[in-house]
Design a protein around this motif. Structure first.
Motif, short mmCIF file in Angstrom:
data_model
loop_
_atom_site.label_atom_id
_atom_site.label_comp_id
_atom_site.label_asym_id
_atom_site.label_seq_id
_atom_site.Cartn_x
_atom_site.Cartn_y
_atom_site.Cartn_z
N SER A 1 58.78 -42.79 5.57
CA SER A 1 58.69 -42.80 4.11
C SER A 1 57.51 -43.71 3.74
N ALA A 2 56.67 -43.26 2.82
CA ALA A 2 55.51 -44.06 2.42
C ALA A 2 55.73 -44.52 0.98
N ALA A 3 55.25 -45.71 0.66
CA ALA A 3 55.47 -46.24 -0.68
C ALA A 3 54.16 -46.27 -1.45
N THR A 4 54.26 -46.02 -2.75
CA THR A 4 53.08 -46.13 -3.59
C THR A 4 53.53 -46.48 -5.01
N PHE A 5 52.58 -46.76 -5.88
CA PHE A 5 52.95 -47.12 -7.26
C PHE A 5 51.94 -46.46 -8.19
N CYS A 6 52.35 -46.23 -9.43
CA CYS A 6 51.40 -45.65 -10.38
C CYS A 6 51.82 -46.02 -11.79
N ASN A 7 50.99 -45.63 -12.75
CA ASN A 7 51.19 -46.03 -14.12
C ASN A 7 51.16 -44.78 -14.99
N TRP A 8 52.21 -44.56 -15.78
CA TRP A 8 52.27 -43.36 -16.63
C TRP A 8 52.57 -43.77 -18.05
N ARG B 1 50.89 -54.78 -2.61
CA ARG B 1 51.52 -53.59 -3.13
C ARG B 1 50.95 -52.42 -2.35
N MET B 2 51.82 -51.50 -1.92
CA MET B 2 51.38 -50.47 -0.99
C MET B 2 50.99 -49.18 -1.69
N HIS B 3 49.97 -48.54 -1.12
CA HIS B 3 49.61 -47.19 -1.58
C HIS B 3 49.37 -46.40 -0.30
N GLU C 1 46.43 -56.78 -2.85
CA GLU C 1 47.08 -58.09 -2.84
C GLU C 1 47.52 -58.51 -4.24
N ILE C 2 48.71 -59.14 -4.34
CA ILE C 2 49.17 -59.69 -5.62
C ILE C 2 49.70 -61.10 -5.38
N ALA D 1 55.40 -55.34 -0.42
CA ALA D 1 55.40 -55.52 1.04
C ALA D 1 54.81 -56.89 1.36
N MET D 2 55.20 -57.45 2.51
CA MET D 2 54.73 -58.79 2.88
C MET D 2 54.30 -58.83 4.34
N PHE D 3 53.34 -59.73 4.60
CA PHE D 3 52.91 -59.95 5.99
C PHE D 3 53.49 -61.25 6.50
#
Length: 733
Positions: free
Chosen positions: A93-100, A383-385, A391-392, A402-404
């Motif tokens: 599963s891949a994670a992403t974010f967007c703005n609508w 934040r992943m795409h 980076e935030i 997500a974190m390292f």
């Protein structure tokens, strides 16, 4: 969106997608913009990844559209693994974010293949809402049933999207009926399509009562218009059906319905939102993602009808009060509570995906792993795409980041140290298929171990064990494709080529009649020799006797006098244990044998511990050959769940595999059947694939060890012949 419906979500209009991408602090559910955590899940090839690709394009996250098996060779954005692009399937599963429209959406695209079901399970555990994508032609398919079960397990509110309406034979009415009959969902259309197959132009919004068409090269221009005259009656009929379905579950709409009044747009929207969040209603959207139709109204639906993080109840377990459930507040000022739901190994180290349930994660702060008690400093939050990252500095309650640099396992809970709450873990299905693996070159053993260790950390359904008896490395997983992908990843990511084969079945041996022995062991060398004599008998033990004793073999010393000096009794017992490790027929472990020692003889000089141990072992091995020995094979308790129409073919297939059917129960609504059977393990290889093909992928099974029983005579002879040939090859080598 209408002005009325927007009252629910005050929108920060100053936040544009470009300014938001560069800001270090972004919108949390406490600030005045809506946040949605959604997952897109469905059956294989229903168009999940294609839909996500369109959503990213229309929200400005990507500048061009690439298809899953695109001719341009780029592949969809979310399928970032080389293997995924090659096979045209989603594996992780891949994670992403967007703005609508100023609202924030976190999206997780999940696999549709049943072998990667844990990825779906993982995503749904941390999401607040889901989009169930259905193919307009095939409708509800096997994995749709599995995804539906998973969504119900975690109470995930969902929208349904009927995709592929441009294809030959598309019928959204059929799909909605299947949602109601097969998945038992209270579903109704909030849109109807304008034209189907090659005439599919757009959709009609039943709530706002207007037509929506999509223009421009990639459908980016949305045009609103009047309802065509020839469709007005159908719109009235479908709108009434929508209100009826809502009236069944919503009191406010039911009152209006009984008074024969039509609810206005905002009342209808509020009711759909209330009942969708309560998991009592599923609004159905229409379109064709591949042809760029219907995606923007679906995004409006996500904002209108799916819950904010603080609207969905989540519970943590209080370890100090015997794991009593405690509701999570979802406020950013409360103590931190976050769940690591997925691990990924990248070239920069382990990447941990986190869902924050309450509190705030800040770069540079210390957080505590509640499960292990370790403290960790947060070096980087991103934040992943798919496989790109941004980076935030901090992230608030309700967000997925997500974190390292955080060493943990999948499903660990993190806090800021002040609480002893854990987020309940997720359901992990038992593996159904195993393979024996070993690296082609023995020099690769180190890399091989490292890779398997990493894979098991990131995927809880992959189990690795070394068989104590056959000394093989066995990997177990959810199906052939699942294991195939890991074998392929071993080769690609670690350069380890593997040899795979069916795992050896753990056979046992026993005897079936009583047999006496009188054995002398004599060896004369220079100096002290070896001398021992043992007399007694061996006999079979019943299952009851084995249970009573709590062990499968017994040594019974009935010697009288000192013909065998008492100090050698323990040596005789060790000799018996040596003989039990390797039987005479196929070299397997022996069980169900009692050895009775009655008498013997010793020599004043030549007798020793070693002499009696060797004498006893040889006596038993030789006598077992005369005691009518037989081979036992493991029998598994197999539980098969299938839709009732496949009962005949599945029962016949189990009979072909020498299965004994114990029972078959029909479930409450008569749609499914659970069959219990006892089947020899040797006959279960490849069953997962056979069951899927027999039941169009709708059948599931699980198995566990039950007991060992005697193999048929012909099988015994085959096994003995094979064992003798292997022995001869070993001796020749």
């Amino acid at each position: 969106l209408s002005g009325q419906s927007r009252r629910v979500f005050p929108i920060a209009s100053s936040v544009t997608s470009s300014s938001f991408a560069s800001s270090s602090r972004w919108m949390s559910s406490d600030e005045k913009a809506a946040l949605r955590n959604i997952g897109i899940s469905a059956h294989i090839d229903s168009g999940k990844t294609t839909l996500t690709e369109r959503i990213l394009f229309y929200t400005g996250r990507i500048n061009s559209i690439h298809d899953v098996r695109g001719k341009d060779g780029v592949g969809a954005k979310m399928d970032s693994m080389e293997l995924e692009r090659e096979k045209g399937i989603t594996i992780q599963s891949a994670a992403t974010f967007c703005n609508w429209n100023g609202n924030h959406i976190n999206i997780i695209d999940t696999p549709g293949h049943v072998d990667f079901t844990v990825e779906v399970e993982r995503a749904l555990r941390v999401l607040d809402g889901g989009i169930l994508v259905l193919c307009g032609v095939s409708g509800v398919q096997s994995q749709s049933l599995t995804v539906d079960r998973q969504m119900k397990r975690y109470n995930v509110p969902r929208l349904a999207f009927v995709n592929k309406l441009d294809r030959q034979g598309a019928s959204p009415t059929n799909v909605i009926n299947q949602l109601r009959d097969q998945l038992k969902l209270n579903a109704a259309a909030v849109q109807i399509p304008i034209g189907l197959e090659s005439n599919h132009e757009g959709v009609i919004d039943l709530i706002e009562q207007r037509s929506i068409t999509f223009e421009g090269e990639k459908g980016e221009t949305v045009k609103y218009g009047e309802i065509p005259d020839d469709m007005k009656d159908l719109v009235e009929e479908k709108r009434l059906e929508l209100v009826e379905r809502l009236a069944d579950v919503d009191d406010e709409i039911a009152e209006l319905f009984l008074m024969e009044e039509m609810p206005d747009t905002s009342t209808l929207k509020d009711a759909i939102r209330r009942q969708t969040i309560a998991c009592a209603f599923v609004p159905v959207f229409m379109g064709s993602a591949f042809k760029n139709k219907g995606v923007q109204p679906l995004l409006d639906g996500v904002i209108d009808y799916l819950p904010e993080p603080n609207e969905k109840q989540n519970f943590a377990l209080d370890r100090t009060k015997d794991e009593a459930p405690v509701e999570v507040t979802c406020k950013k000022d409360d103590p931190l509570l976050a769940l690591a739901f997925k691990l990924d190994e990248t070239q920069y180290g382990q990447l941990t995906y986190m869902r924050i349930y309450q509190g705030t994660l800040k770069k540079g702060n210390y957080i505590t792993n509640v499960n292990s008690g370790k403290k960790v400093k947060l070096a980087r939050i991103v934040r992943m795409h798919a496989d790109d990252m941004e980076e935030i500095d901090e992230a608030g309650a309700g967000e997925v980041v997500a974190m390292f640099g955080v060493d943990c396992s999948s499903m660990d809970t993190f806090s800021d140290g002040g609480t002893d709450l854990v987020m309940s873990s997720m359901f992990v299905p038992e593996p159904v298929m195993s393979l024996a693996v070993k690296p082609k070159k023995s020099t690769m053993q180190n890399q091989f171990g490292k890779a398997l260790n990493k894979f098991t950390k990131e995927d809880p359904t992959l189990r690795v064990k070394v068989d104590g008896e056959t000394k093989e490395t066995i990997i177990s997983g959810m199906g052939e494709l699942h294991l195939e992908v890991y074998i392929e990843r071993l080769n690609r990511e670690y350069g380890v080529e593997c040899i795979t084969g069916q795992p050896n079945v753990n056979y046992k041996e026993t005897i079936n009649k009583k047999e006496k022995f009188d054995w002398i062991h004599k060896k004369q060398t220079g100096g002290a020799g070896q001398y021992a004599r043992v007399i007694g008998y061996i006999e079979p033990m019943t299952e009851e006797e084995q249970k009573e004793l709590g062990k499968v073999t017994e040594f019974d010393n009935r010697c009288i006098g000192t013909n065998i000096p008492p100090e050698y009794y323990s040596s005789c017992e060790k000799g018996m244990e040596d003989a039990m490790l390797e039987g005479a027929l196929v070299g397997s472990e022996v069980e169900g044998v009692r050895v009775v020692l009655q008498d013997g003889a010793a020599h004043a000089v030549d007798s020793s511990d070693m002499a009696f141990r060797t004498c006893m072992a040889n006596a038993i091995r030789d006598t077992m050959k005369k005691a009518n020995p037989s081979i036992l094979e493991p029998v598994m308790n197999v539980e098969v769940e299938i839709p009732s129409e496949f009962q005949g073919t599945v029962v016949a297939a189990l009979n072909r595999r020498m299965g004994m059917i114990q029972s078959s129960d029909v479930n409450d609504d008569g749609s499914g059947i659970k069959i219990l059977a006892e089947v020899p393990l040797a006959n279960m290889f490849g069953y997962s694939t056979e069951l899927r093909s027999l039941t169009q992928g709708k059948g599931e099974f699980s198995m566990e060890y039950l007991k060992h029983i005697q193999v048929p005579r012909n099988t015994q002879e085959e096994l003995m012949k094979k064992y003798r040939e292997e022995k001869q090859q070993e001796d020749a080598a």
